[in-house]
Each structure stands twice: as structure tokens, then as C-alpha cells.
Design an enzyme around this catalytic site. Sequence first.
Site, PDB file in Angstrom:
ATOM      1  CG  ASP A   1      -1.760  -1.267   1.276  1.00  0.00           C
ATOM      2  OD1 ASP A   1      -2.283  -1.674   0.231  1.00  0.00           O
ATOM      3  OD2 ASP A   1      -1.841  -1.867   2.355  1.00  0.00           O
TER       4      ASP A   1
ATOM      5  CD  GLN B   1       1.235  -8.940  -1.608  1.00  0.00           C
ATOM      6  OE1 GLN B   1       2.014  -9.574  -2.289  1.00  0.00           O
ATOM      7  NE2 GLN B   1      -0.049  -8.870  -1.916  1.00  0.00           N
TER       8      GLN B   1
ATOM      9  N   GLY C   1      -4.079  -5.066  -3.706  1.00  0.00           N
ATOM     10  CA  GLY C   1      -5.072  -4.137  -4.245  1.00  0.00           C
ATOM     11  C   GLY C   1      -4.346  -2.891  -4.717  1.00  0.00           C
ATOM     12  CG  HIS C   2      -1.574  -2.586  -7.395  1.00  0.00           C
ATOM     13  ND1 HIS C   2      -0.654  -3.020  -8.306  1.00  0.00           N
ATOM     14  CD2 HIS C   2      -1.083  -2.932  -6.189  1.00  0.00           C
ATOM     15  CE1 HIS C   2       0.354  -3.608  -7.674  1.00  0.00           C
ATOM     16  NE2 HIS C   2       0.101  -3.572  -6.398  1.00  0.00           N
TER      17      HIS C   2
ATOM     18  CE  LYS D   1       3.347  -2.682  -4.252  1.00  0.00           C
ATOM     19  NZ  LYS D   1       2.894  -2.271  -2.909  1.00  0.00           N
TER      20      LYS D   1
HETATM   21  P1  IMP Z   1      -1.768 -12.839   2.900  1.00  0.00           P
HETATM   22  O1  IMP Z   1      -0.848 -12.249   1.880  1.00  0.00           O
HETATM   23  O2  IMP Z   1      -3.221 -12.724   2.530  1.00  0.00           O
HETATM   24  O3  IMP Z   1      -1.367 -14.228   3.293  1.00  0.00           O
HETATM   25  O4  IMP Z   1      -1.614 -11.964   4.239  1.00  0.00           O
HETATM   26  C1  IMP Z   1      -0.400 -11.918   4.991  1.00  0.00           C
HETATM   27  C2  IMP Z   1      -0.158 -10.521   5.541  1.00  0.00           C
HETATM   28  O5  IMP Z   1       0.152  -9.651   4.455  1.00  0.00           O
HETATM   29  C3  IMP Z   1      -1.358  -9.890   6.247  1.00  0.00           C
HETATM   30  O6  IMP Z   1      -0.878  -9.092   7.307  1.00  0.00           O
HETATM   31  C4  IMP Z   1      -2.000  -9.053   5.159  1.00  0.00           C
HETATM   32  O7  IMP Z   1      -2.765  -7.989   5.670  1.00  0.00           O
HETATM   33  C5  IMP Z   1      -0.762  -8.554   4.425  1.00  0.00           C
HETATM   34  N1  IMP Z   1      -1.004  -8.215   3.013  1.00  0.00           N
HETATM   35  C6  IMP Z   1      -1.159  -9.056   1.970  1.00  0.00           C
HETATM   36  N2  IMP Z   1      -1.327  -8.387   0.825  1.00  0.00           N
HETATM   37  C7  IMP Z   1      -1.274  -7.088   1.135  1.00  0.00           C
HETATM   38  C8  IMP Z   1      -1.341  -5.893   0.362  1.00  0.00           C
HETATM   39  O8  IMP Z   1      -1.476  -5.894  -0.867  1.00  0.00           O
HETATM   40  N3  IMP Z   1      -1.229  -4.716   1.055  1.00  0.00           N
HETATM   41  C9  IMP Z   1      -1.044  -4.696   2.395  1.00  0.00           C
HETATM   42  N4  IMP Z   1      -0.956  -5.774   3.150  1.00  0.00           N
HETATM   43  C10 IMP Z   1      -1.058  -6.970   2.535  1.00  0.00           C
HETATM   44 MG    MG Z   2      -2.694  -2.127  -1.832  1.00  0.00          MG
END
Ligand code: IMP
Ligand code: MG
Length: 332
Positions: free
Chosen positions: A14, A176, A43-44, A17
Site C-alpha cells: 500500500d 505487497q 489491491g492497486h 506502487k
Molecule cells: P496474505 O498475503 O493474505 O497471506 O496476508 C499476509 C499478511 O500480508 C497480512 O498481514 C496481510 O494484511 C498482508 N497483506 C497481503 N497483501 C497485502 C497488500 O497488498 N497490502 C497490504 N498488506 C497486505
Molecule cells: Mg494495496
Amino acid sequence: MLKVDVIIGMQHGDEGKGKVTHHLLRKGGYTHCVRYNGGCNAGHTIYHNGEKFVTHHIPAGVFFGVKSIIGPGCVVDIHKFFDEIKMLREGGIEVYDKIFIAKNAHIIQGTHQRVDSREAKLGTTRTGNGPCYSDKYARMGKRAEDYPILEDYLVDMYEEFYLAYPDAKVLCEGAQGAELDIDWGDYPYVTSSHCTTAGACLNGFPPSSIRNVIGVAKAYETYVGTKQFQPESEVFNDLQVAGQEFGATTGRKRQCNWMSLPNLERIIKMNGVTNLIFNKMDVLESVGSWSVYVDHKRNNLFTFQNKEQFCDYVKSYFNMVDVVFSGSPEKV
Ligand code: IMP
Ligand code: MG
């Protein structure tokens, strides 16, 4: 010769990017845009011609007619993939012959989502991401090439970049952030993929093809998940509200904190970051507070009087030529 630029998130995702990818693609010069890690946990948020789009799977190249590939480092939810194509079409974006999936990318299955939904400990996005990567490494997964419904979208990375387009100019778009990387993040409070420059290489791009590594940071940090991240102080609630810090995928409140400069330095060094961008300066401005941590453990805080002092200090700290501070959600 193949040339690759990589966009990496330097914090916990977040960082903005999507906006930076969109900006670089608008400037032109790229033949391909490749998402190199993650799945629909990402989520972009992208503003295209004044309209807001939130994408999860599909790389931002599609907004400019640039061939967009979901790389082999990614995992794909087929339903969400087709939903997203529909959403883009309805938004007037031409997607025909622009969107592809590497044939060796892995596919998220219903069982992955069910397992992920039971896994409350880490506060995952419950999109089946982690369990899909688990099956991949357990050699029990299913790949894109195993699904006839995806046939028209499949691409072979070797054929594409070494036979068909050996002069490709590729923008690799990360999901991420490095602080969520499976190896280098705060394990187990991490995601299951490689959010690093090396993660981009894993998609079939040799280190020698990497030109620029654009590190994207937010001028304060946010994190979504179960660990305690936000300290007790009203100012962080203000940041959360002013920055509209809610997850683009799950709608959860993001915890806020000041950014840690030594942590960023570690990410810069370990990823070969060549260009730095700090987003959401407008949020700090509206809250009227300017602080950064100068130690890894976030005990030692430096506070500044104004934006100029803040920017001067941050710039001199990293001693890099290309540092940009951005205060607009729509442009860099
Ligand atoms: P997962 O990727 O769904 O397995 O989540 C693992 C951790 O990464 C959690 O703390 C999520 O909130 C975080 N996370 C996964 N994808 C994103 C993203 O795109 N933005 C922010 N946090 C993320
Ligand atoms: Mg995002």
C-alpha cells in the site's frame, strides 16, 4: 537486449506502487508489464483519466495497451481474474490480446480459500494466497496451463522474452512490500511470496537485465494484520483518517506509524534500489506533523517543524540522486 525495470514496495504494501507503475507506463518506452509476485491479496488503486480503478491481479500495463503478464511468481484466482477483466472492459479499457498469465503461475483453489479463512492468527487477506503457495512448494499445486478456460491467456516466459521479443522493455510491478517478504519481513507476519527485486528475477529475468529499481515508500508507514503496529497517540488516528487508510482488498483499517529510515535503508541496500519515491506527502501536510524514526526498533524519533526540513533530512539520509516526494493520489 532485454531490459527490465522493477518497482518494489519498501514497507508493508500500500505504498502507492500502482500509481507509480501507471506513471511510468504513461511516459512510455515499455513493451511489457509483468506482475511478479502475490495474487488477489493485493489491491492497486489507480486513477486513469480521472477515473478510479482498483485492480488485484492484472498489471497496470493494460491501461496503456501494453502487454500485461501475470508472471510465474504469482498465484491466480480464476474467478477474480475474469471479474477483473469484466470490470476493466466496463470501465472502457481495451483488454483484448493485452492480458496474459504465465503458464507456470499457480492457481488458487476453493480449498486454499477455505484454509486461509480459518487462519486468523496472522490476519491474512483470506484470499487463499498462502495455502496456494504452500501447495506449490509441496508440489501438489495446479498451474495455469492445467486449466482449458485459461488457454487463450497463456504465455511461456522463455518464448515471449527470449524468442519472440528479445528486445523487450519490461516494467515489473511488485505487490505487497519488502517488509512483508516471506524471507526478509517480520516472520510470521508476512505474506507467502517474494516481494523483492530478486522476486522479479524469479520470473525469468536475469540480474544482468535489471536496469532501474524504483523503491516506493509512503511518507509514514501502514500495516494491516494482527500484530500490534500502531503506537498509542492521537496523531496516528489522524493519519488513518486523513490518509483514508483502509485496505483496498479487505476494507480493514490500516495501523499507522512514522516511517523508519534505517529500515528503509536496509531495503534499499538489499534490493539495489536506484530511485526513491515517497508518497502521500499531502496526508502529512494535512495532519501537520513531521517525524521519522532513526533506529530500527522505532524508539528514537526525530521531529521536524515543516515539510522542507522533513524532505531535506530524508534526502540527505539516503544520499541518493533520484528522490521524489509526491503529494497527489493521481500523479507522481
Ligand atoms: P496474505 O498475503 O493474505 O497471506 O496476508 C499476509 C499478511 O500480508 C497480512 O498481514 C496481510 O494484511 C498482508 N497483506 C497481503 N497483501 C497485502 C497488500 O497488498 N497490502 C497490504 N498488506 C497486505
Ligand atoms: Mg494495496
